[in-house]
Design an enzyme around this catalytic site. Structure first.
Site, short mmCIF file in Angstrom:
data_model
loop_
_atom_site.label_atom_id
_atom_site.label_comp_id
_atom_site.label_asym_id
_atom_site.label_seq_id
_atom_site.Cartn_x
_atom_site.Cartn_y
_atom_site.Cartn_z
N LYS A 1 -2.42 5.70 -4.51
CA LYS A 1 -3.51 6.68 -4.41
C LYS A 1 -3.40 7.75 -5.02
CE LYS A 1 -3.71 4.62 0.19
NZ LYS A 1 -2.34 4.57 0.55
N HIS B 1 -7.69 9.13 -2.57
CA HIS B 1 -6.95 9.29 -1.02
C HIS B 1 -8.01 10.00 -0.29
CE1 HIS B 1 -2.89 9.20 0.84
NE2 HIS B 1 -3.91 9.02 1.85
N TYR C 1 3.05 9.74 -0.08
CA TYR C 1 4.03 9.13 0.61
C TYR C 1 5.33 9.36 0.34
CZ TYR C 1 -0.17 6.83 2.54
OH TYR C 1 -1.29 6.10 3.02
N ASP D 1 0.98 -1.03 -0.09
CA ASP D 1 0.16 -0.12 -0.05
C ASP D 1 0.90 1.33 -0.02
OD1 ASP D 1 -2.68 1.24 0.48
OD2 ASP D 1 -1.46 2.24 1.85
N1 LIG Z 1 -5.62 6.22 3.46
C1 LIG Z 1 -5.09 6.71 4.31
O1 LIG Z 1 -5.27 8.08 4.34
C2 LIG Z 1 -3.86 6.42 5.36
C3 LIG Z 1 -3.50 7.05 6.51
C4 LIG Z 1 -2.72 6.53 7.30
C5 LIG Z 1 -1.99 5.39 6.89
N2 LIG Z 1 -2.48 4.52 5.76
C6 LIG Z 1 -1.54 3.27 5.21
O2 LIG Z 1 -1.55 2.43 6.49
C7 LIG Z 1 -0.29 2.02 6.75
C8 LIG Z 1 -0.25 1.85 8.29
O3 LIG Z 1 -0.69 2.92 9.08
P1 LIG Z 1 0.38 3.53 10.31
O4 LIG Z 1 1.75 3.68 9.96
O5 LIG Z 1 -0.25 4.81 10.57
O6 LIG Z 1 -0.07 2.72 11.57
P2 LIG Z 1 0.37 1.05 11.91
O7 LIG Z 1 0.78 0.51 11.08
O8 LIG Z 1 -0.70 0.83 12.74
O9 LIG Z 1 1.46 1.42 12.77
C9 LIG Z 1 2.92 1.75 12.57
C10 LIG Z 1 3.85 1.44 13.89
O10 LIG Z 1 3.70 0.45 14.30
C11 LIG Z 1 5.09 -0.18 14.69
N3 LIG Z 1 4.97 -1.70 14.58
C12 LIG Z 1 4.45 -2.29 13.51
N4 LIG Z 1 4.38 -3.76 13.85
C13 LIG Z 1 4.81 -4.08 15.21
C14 LIG Z 1 4.61 -4.67 15.91
N5 LIG Z 1 4.21 -6.06 15.59
N6 LIG Z 1 4.79 -4.66 17.45
C15 LIG Z 1 4.94 -3.31 17.84
N7 LIG Z 1 5.00 -2.02 16.86
C16 LIG Z 1 5.01 -2.43 15.53
C17 LIG Z 1 6.15 0.36 13.43
O11 LIG Z 1 7.48 0.44 13.97
P3 LIG Z 1 8.70 -0.55 13.05
O12 LIG Z 1 8.22 -0.02 11.75
O13 LIG Z 1 9.67 0.11 13.62
O14 LIG Z 1 8.04 -1.87 13.19
C18 LIG Z 1 5.17 1.62 13.46
O15 LIG Z 1 5.93 2.86 14.44
C19 LIG Z 1 0.40 3.26 6.20
O16 LIG Z 1 1.68 2.85 6.05
C20 LIG Z 1 -0.16 3.51 5.06
O17 LIG Z 1 0.34 2.52 4.10
C21 LIG Z 1 -3.29 5.20 4.93
#
Ligand SMILES: NC(=O)c1ccc[n+]([C@@H]2O[C@H](COP(=O)([O-])OP(=O)(O)OC[C@H]3O[C@@H](n4cnc5c(N)ncnc54)[C@H](OP(=O)(O)O)[C@@H]3O)[C@@H](O)[C@H]2O)c1
Ligand SMILES: *[C@@H]1O[C@H](CO)[C@@H](O)[C@H](O)[C@H]1NC(C)=O
Length: 349
Positions: A111, A144, A82, A77
């Site tokens: 997106k 998006h 980004y 994704d």
């Molecule tokens: N459509 C939209 O508007 C939108 C908005 C926000 C996000 N997104 C998408 O959703 C994806 C994920 O969202 P997000 O980055 O906000 O949040 P997330 O995936 O909920 O959280 C990421 C964080 O969690 C840590 N992490 C990952 N696996 C872990 C585990 N097993 N145990 C402990 N910590 C862990 C990561 O650190 P490490 O990397 O150090 O493991 C990072 O700091 C984004 O990358 C993007 O592709 C889309």
């Protein structure tokens, strides 16, 4: 080796021999146009800091994508905003060149950004993304946000249905195999489905224990659409460099469920999404956590466990762009004190 979601036999054997990594076979969901989407995706947004969006250094992200493919990730994704499309594409292309996978084995989602919402801008925007990725099609192109902006970020009144015509155009021309939306609210999604010529296959929204999205999930199911869940860990992890109130990694209710299945609490939260027909998009750039996050297809939660986790719901959003809240198509509830919003304070764009 056709038919295997994991690496080719040669690739798989060499990967196992070299590093002991097993490749997880990820199940696939059937979309409403007959295409298949792997049930978990790697999130590739690296966040933002004072300097704007965080960029990959020394090809770190391309290497993460290559490792992820070895481990079994088949869905990525990304988004134009980004600034990770280049390295996502690079990692995928290298694995194709190595013969580990074919283009057909991976599902790529990107997106359209808000400043390219005019119908005729959509094919140009997607071609720019494809050029960056070095690919000739994406599997899924998402709008998006329903919010159109001018180049200077002033509000544009372009209707998201005009933008949707542009997404329909890129599906018809083959640049995108499927199309969908992100950050639409339920009313906006209803209108889209009513007026669309091509029905969206998916909606991507924030889903975690504090934002369980029951209405959108139920409606999407009734329309045979897939929900993709972003920020799947919610309050379990740090956000904007802070801990927020809400269930943590050592939350007793989650620990109890996790010990029953010999899993970690992040795995339980991801499996909760899978069991609610949500495709989670966990982001990790850490090899151990990449493996942990995909190792969720050998157990299943019981209904009462799903409901226990649902009880953390308190309507908290971590993506709350309240600087857009006076836009006519702002999808979320307006807040009274936008200056208290950490998303707003930490964001610089
Ligand atoms: N459509 C939209 O508007 C939108 C908005 C926000 C996000 N997104 C998408 O959703 C994806 C994920 O969202 P997000 O980055 O906000 O949040 P997330 O995936 O909920 O959280 C990421 C964080 O969690 C840590 N992490 C990952 N696996 C872990 C585990 N097993 N145990 C402990 N910590 C862990 C990561 O650190 P490490 O990397 O150090 O493991 C990072 O700091 C984004 O990358 C993007 O592709 C889309
Ligand atoms: C529990 O999970 C760990 C990590 O996946 C594994 O090494 C261990 O063998 C498992 N224990 C049992 C009893 O299945």
């Amino acid at each position: 080796m056709a038919g295997n979601g994991c690496s080719s036999l040669f690739g798989l054997l060499s990967v196992m021999a070299l590093s002991g990594i097993m490749c997880v076979e990820v199940p696939k969901l059937k979309l409403n146009n007959g295409k298949l989407m792997p049930a978990i995706a790697l999130g590739t947004y690296l966040g933002f800091d004072q300097g704007g969006v965080v960029k990959s250094v020394n090809k770190q992200l391309a290497n993460v994508v290559m490792n992820a493919i070895d481990i079994g990730y088949r869905h990525f994704d990304t988004a134009a905003i980004y600034e990770t499309e280049e390295e996502v594409g690079e990692g995928i292309r290298k694995k194709i060149e190595e013969g580990a996978i074919t283009r057909d084995d991976v599902f790529v989602t990107t997106k359209l950004w808000n400043t390219q919402h005019k119908r005729e801008q959509v094919p140009l925007a997607l071609k720019q993304s494809l050029n960056k990725m070095g690919l000739n099609y994406v599997d899924l192109y998402l709008m998006h946000w329903p919010i159109g902006l001018n180049d200077d970020y002033t509000f544009s009144d372009v209707d998201f249905m005009e933008t949707w015509r542009g997404l329909e155009d890129v599906q018809k021309s083959g640049l995108a195999k499927s199309i969908g939306v992100s950050n639409f609210n339920l009313d906006q999604l209803r209108r889209l489905i009513k007026e669309a010529s091509i029905k969206p296959v998916a909606i991507q929204v924030e889903v975690h224990p504090q934002m369980i999205q029951s209405e959108i999930i139920e409606y999407a199911k009734s329309e045979s659409m897939v929900v993709m869940g972003y920020s799947p860990f919610g309050s379990l992890v740090m956000r904007y460099g802070m801990q927020f109130p809400g269930p943590k990694i050592d939350e007793p209710i989650l620990v109890e469920i996790a010990s029953k299945y010999n899993k970690t609490t992040p795995q339980v939260v991801l499996r909760w999404q899978v069991d609610r027909n949500v495709v989670p998009l966990p982001k990790s750039t850490n090899l151990k956590r990449l493996k942990e996050n995909i190792d969720i297809f050998d157990f299943k939660l019981e209904q009462y466990e799903i409901e226990k986790i649902n009880q953390f719901h308190n309507n908290v959003r971590y993506t709350l762009p309240s600087f857009w809240q006076n836009h006519p198509y702002y999808p979320f509830e307006k807040i009274d004190n936008p200056q208290d919003n950490p998303f707003l304070n930490k964001r610089k764009q």
